[in-house]
Design a protein around this motif. Structure first.
Motif, PDB file in Angstrom:
ATOM      1  N   LYS A 142       0.827  -1.210   0.000  1.00  0.00           N
ATOM      2  CA  LYS A 142       0.000   0.000   0.000  1.00  0.00           C
ATOM      3  C   LYS A 142       0.864   1.265   0.000  1.00  0.00           C
ATOM      4  CE  LYS A 142      -3.744   2.284   2.448  1.00  0.00           C
ATOM      5  NZ  LYS A 142      -4.602   2.288   3.602  1.00  0.00           N
ATOM      6  N   ALA A 195       2.282  10.370   1.094  1.00  0.00           N
ATOM      7  CA  ALA A 195       1.909   8.946   1.063  1.00  0.00           C
ATOM      8  C   ALA A 195       1.716   8.420   2.473  1.00  0.00           C
ATOM      9  CB  ALA A 195       2.981   8.145   0.338  1.00  0.00           C
ATOM     10  N   LYS A 211       0.528  10.014   5.003  1.00  0.00           N
ATOM     11  CA  LYS A 211      -0.787  10.443   5.486  1.00  0.00           C
ATOM     12  C   LYS A 211      -1.887   9.516   4.982  1.00  0.00           C
ATOM     13  CE  LYS A 211       0.347  15.326   5.840  1.00  0.00           C
ATOM     14  NZ  LYS A 211       0.101  16.668   5.327  1.00  0.00           N
ATOM     15  N   TYR A 212      -1.766   9.062   3.730  1.00  0.00           N
ATOM     16  CA  TYR A 212      -2.773   8.150   3.179  1.00  0.00           C
ATOM     17  C   TYR A 212      -2.674   6.754   3.770  1.00  0.00           C
ATOM     18  CZ  TYR A 212      -4.264  11.526  -0.279  1.00  0.00           C
ATOM     19  OH  TYR A 212      -4.796  12.638  -0.895  1.00  0.00           O
ATOM     20  N   TRP A 259       0.910   3.960  -3.116  1.00  0.00           N
ATOM     21  CA  TRP A 259       0.570   5.380  -2.957  1.00  0.00           C
ATOM     22  C   TRP A 259       1.703   6.275  -3.431  1.00  0.00           C
ATOM     23  CZ3 TRP A 259      -3.758   7.706  -2.860  1.00  0.00           C
ATOM     24  CH2 TRP A 259      -4.889   7.087  -2.326  1.00  0.00           C
TER      25      TRP A 259
END
Length: 97
Positions: free
Chosen positions: A18, A92, A94-95, A22
Motif C-alpha cells: 500500500k 503517502a 498520510k494516506y 501510494w
C-alpha cells in the motif's frame, strides 16, 4: 496499476504494498498534470506553438526521467527494499493512516 493496488482490499492488508502503491500514484499525478498543461499551452495559436516548441522537449525529457526513476523504484520494491521518494513520502504516509 498503482491506483488499483492502492484501492484494493488486498493492499490494505499489506502496508508495504500500500505504501509503495501510494508513492507511485502520487509520483505520477503531477507528471500527468504537467504533460496535460503543456499540451493545452501548445494548442494556443502562435504563442503556444512557440512555447510548446521550447518547453515540449523539456517536458518529454522530464517524463522519460520519471519513467526511468519509476522503473528503478519498482525493481527496488520487488526486491523488498523500503525507500522514501522525497516530498511524496510525507503525503503517502498520510494516506497510509
Amino acid at each position: 496499476m498503482a491506483l488499483i493496488l492502492a484501492l484494493l482490499d488486498i493492499s490494505k492488508q499489506d502496508r508495504f504494498v500500500k505504501y509503495h502503491a501510494w508513492q507511485a500514484l502520487l509520483l505520477w499525478i503531477p507528471v500527468i498534470g504537467l504533460w496535460i498543461a503543456s499540451w493545452v499551452i501548445s494548442m494556443i495559436p502562435v504563442l503556444g506553438w512557440i512555447m510548446g516548441f521550447l518547453i515540449g522537449p523539456l517536458v518529454i525529457l522530464f517524463v522519460i526521467g520519471i519513467f526511468i526513476y519509476s522503473i528503478v523504484l519498482a525493481v527496488w520494491t520487488y526486491q523488498g527494499k523500503y525507500f522514501e521518494v522525497p516530498v511524496i513520502y510525507g503525503i503517502a504516509k498520510k494516506y497510509m493512516e
